[in-house]
Design a protein around this motif. Sequence first.
Motif, PDB file in Angstrom:
ATOM      1  N   UNK A  22      89.705  52.733  58.294  1.00 18.06           N
ATOM      2  CA  UNK A  22      88.930  52.264  57.071  1.00 18.06           C
ATOM      3  C   UNK A  22      88.507  53.387  56.490  1.00 18.06           C
ATOM      4  N   UNK A  23      88.022  54.296  57.001  1.00 15.49           N
ATOM      5  CA  UNK A  23      87.537  55.407  56.407  1.00 15.49           C
ATOM      6  C   UNK A  23      88.528  56.177  55.637  1.00 15.49           C
ATOM      7  N   UNK A  24      89.588  56.444  56.243  1.00 16.47           N
ATOM      8  CA  UNK A  24      90.866  57.054  55.523  1.00 16.47           C
ATOM      9  C   UNK A  24      91.212  56.238  54.122  1.00 16.47           C
ATOM     10  N   UNK A  25      91.026  54.768  54.220  1.00 16.71           N
ATOM     11  CA  UNK A  25      91.299  53.979  53.176  1.00 16.71           C
ATOM     12  C   UNK A  25      90.159  54.239  51.821  1.00 16.71           C
ATOM     13  N   UNK A  26      89.044  54.291  52.499  1.00 23.44           N
ATOM     14  CA  UNK A  26      87.803  54.704  51.557  1.00 23.44           C
ATOM     15  C   UNK A  26      88.229  56.007  50.874  1.00 23.44           C
ATOM     16  N   UNK A  27      88.645  57.013  51.500  1.00 22.49           N
ATOM     17  CA  UNK A  27      89.038  58.246  50.701  1.00 22.49           C
ATOM     18  C   UNK A  27      90.407  58.059  49.982  1.00 22.49           C
ATOM     19  N   UNK A  28      91.296  57.357  50.500  1.00 22.76           N
ATOM     20  CA  UNK A  28      92.310  57.098  49.472  1.00 22.76           C
ATOM     21  C   UNK A  28      92.138  56.341  48.327  1.00 22.76           C
ATOM     22  N   UNK A  29      91.061  55.429  48.138  1.00 25.27           N
ATOM     23  CA  UNK A  29      90.695  54.606  46.881  1.00 25.27           C
ATOM     24  C   UNK A  29      89.689  55.594  46.104  1.00 25.27           C
ATOM     25  N   UNK A  30      89.142  56.439  46.554  1.00 21.15           N
ATOM     26  CA  UNK A  30      87.949  57.183  46.008  1.00 21.15           C
ATOM     27  C   UNK A  30      88.391  57.878  44.593  1.00 21.15           C
ATOM     28  N   UNK A  31      87.823  57.724  43.606  1.00 24.75           N
ATOM     29  CA  UNK A  31      88.263  58.330  42.464  1.00 24.75           C
ATOM     30  C   UNK A  31      87.084  59.628  42.061  1.00 24.75           C
ATOM     31  N   UNK A  32      86.095  59.886  43.023  1.00 21.74           N
ATOM     32  CA  UNK A  32      85.354  60.765  42.913  1.00 21.74           C
ATOM     33  C   UNK A  32      85.167  61.696  44.120  1.00 21.74           C
ATOM     34  N   UNK A  33      84.188  62.222  44.261  1.00 22.20           N
ATOM     35  CA  UNK A  33      83.921  63.336  45.544  1.00 22.20           C
ATOM     36  C   UNK A  33      82.579  62.898  46.363  1.00 22.20           C
ATOM     37  N   UNK A  34      82.919  61.877  47.109  1.00 21.21           N
ATOM     38  CA  UNK A  34      81.803  61.328  48.081  1.00 21.21           C
ATOM     39  C   UNK A  34      81.339  62.513  48.992  1.00 21.21           C
ATOM     40  N   UNK A  35      80.091  62.104  49.342  1.00 22.57           N
ATOM     41  CA  UNK A  35      79.167  62.670  50.461  1.00 22.57           C
ATOM     42  C   UNK A  35      79.691  61.738  51.622  1.00 22.57           C
ATOM     43  N   UNK A  36      79.332  62.188  52.778  1.00 21.33           N
ATOM     44  CA  UNK A  36      79.143  61.449  54.035  1.00 21.33           C
ATOM     45  C   UNK A  36      78.453  60.136  53.931  1.00 21.33           C
ATOM     46  N   UNK A  37      77.311  60.165  53.267  1.00 25.17           N
ATOM     47  CA  UNK A  37      76.519  58.971  53.065  1.00 25.17           C
ATOM     48  C   UNK A  37      77.312  57.889  52.397  1.00 25.17           C
ATOM     49  N   UNK A  38      77.786  58.330  51.204  1.00 21.10           N
ATOM     50  CA  UNK A  38      78.472  57.443  50.423  1.00 21.10           C
ATOM     51  C   UNK A  38      79.703  56.715  51.166  1.00 21.10           C
ATOM     52  N   UNK A  39      80.558  57.753  52.075  1.00 20.75           N
ATOM     53  CA  UNK A  39      81.656  57.126  52.736  1.00 20.75           C
ATOM     54  C   UNK A  39      81.249  56.084  53.525  1.00 20.75           C
ATOM     55  N   UNK A  40      80.040  56.322  54.043  1.00 22.20           N
ATOM     56  CA  UNK A  40      79.359  55.422  55.185  1.00 22.20           C
ATOM     57  C   UNK A  40      79.233  54.069  54.560  1.00 22.20           C
ATOM     58  N   UNK A  41      78.423  54.251  53.176  1.00 24.27           N
ATOM     59  CA  UNK A  41      78.124  53.064  52.564  1.00 24.27           C
ATOM     60  C   UNK A  41      79.333  52.114  52.158  1.00 24.27           C
ATOM     61  N   UNK A  42      80.351  52.842  51.742  1.00 24.37           N
ATOM     62  CA  UNK A  42      81.798  52.130  51.433  1.00 24.37           C
ATOM     63  C   UNK A  42      82.490  51.729  52.592  1.00 24.37           C
ATOM     64  N   UNK A  43      82.553  52.159  53.581  1.00 20.42           N
ATOM     65  CA  UNK A  43      82.987  52.026  54.782  1.00 20.42           C
ATOM     66  C   UNK A  43      82.384  50.796  55.590  1.00 20.42           C
ATOM     67  N   UNK A  44      81.194  50.786  55.400  1.00 20.01           N
ATOM     68  CA  UNK A  44      80.427  49.836  56.132  1.00 20.01           C
ATOM     69  C   UNK A  44      80.533  48.359  55.228  1.00 20.01           C
ATOM     70  N   UNK A  45      81.028  48.603  54.007  1.00 18.07           N
ATOM     71  CA  UNK A  45      81.313  47.293  53.333  1.00 18.07           C
ATOM     72  C   UNK A  45      82.421  46.627  53.788  1.00 18.07           C
ATOM     73  N   UNK A  46      83.417  47.514  54.356  1.00 14.94           N
ATOM     74  CA  UNK A  46      84.799  47.011  54.707  1.00 14.94           C
ATOM     75  C   UNK A  46      84.642  46.469  56.350  1.00 14.94           C
ATOM     76  N   UNK A  47      83.837  47.229  57.170  1.00 20.07           N
ATOM     77  CA  UNK A  47      83.594  46.978  58.575  1.00 20.07           C
ATOM     78  C   UNK A  47      82.317  47.515  58.752  1.00 20.07           C
ATOM     79  N   UNK A  48      81.540  46.405  58.922  1.00 26.03           N
ATOM     80  CA  UNK A  48      80.071  46.885  59.431  1.00 26.03           C
ATOM     81  C   UNK A  48      79.743  47.271  60.841  1.00 26.03           C
ATOM     82  N   UNK A  49      80.705  47.328  61.467  1.00 23.73           N
ATOM     83  CA  UNK A  49      80.602  47.977  62.739  1.00 23.73           C
ATOM     84  C   UNK A  49      80.755  49.543  62.897  1.00 23.73           C
ATOM     85  N   UNK A  50      81.267  50.181  61.823  1.00 22.37           N
ATOM     86  CA  UNK A  50      81.199  51.410  61.625  1.00 22.37           C
ATOM     87  C   UNK A  50      79.910  52.229  61.492  1.00 22.37           C
ATOM     88  N   UNK A  51      79.496  53.339  62.284  1.00 24.13           N
ATOM     89  CA  UNK A  51      78.280  54.001  62.344  1.00 24.13           C
ATOM     90  C   UNK A  51      78.349  55.062  61.417  1.00 24.13           C
TER      91      UNK A  51
END
Length: 141
Positions: A22-51
């Motif tokens: 899921x985290x790899x997918x977030x980066x693969x789809x990113x068109x920007x340079x997210x920080x960890x907090x933003x990666x977490x926000x995006x990943x948790x939309x795909x899987x709410x079990x991710x901490x």
Amino acid sequence: MITNIEKRCLDQGIKMTEQRRVIARVFAEAKDHPDVEEVYRRASLLDDRISIATVYRTVRLFEEAGVLERHDFRDGRARYEKISDEGQHDHLIDVKTGKIIEFQSDEIDRIRKEIAEKMGFRLIGHTLALYGVPLASKESE
């Protein structure tokens, strides 16, 4: 479908758990340079079990494996982007808005190589971040 990031991780021998995928997918789809907090926000939309801790550990793992590149754009937080197969590029940061613009310049590449050779080195990598503000428009002058 497997992302390029997942493939690179697998090539490095990294076990790809579902949360890492899921985290790899977030980066693969990113068109920007997210920080960890933003990666977490995006990943948790795909899987709410991710901490957030899982995201931090995974980002560090991906960075150490050479899958992600870490940037410090002077805004107080580490930003990340996938390492591209298309070659290196540089960044121009608008200090007013924080917008990051990627660019590639053959002239800058040539000068970098020339400088390294003059100093007796073979260039194997670089980072370049330019900071600026938009030029005033002609209408406001």
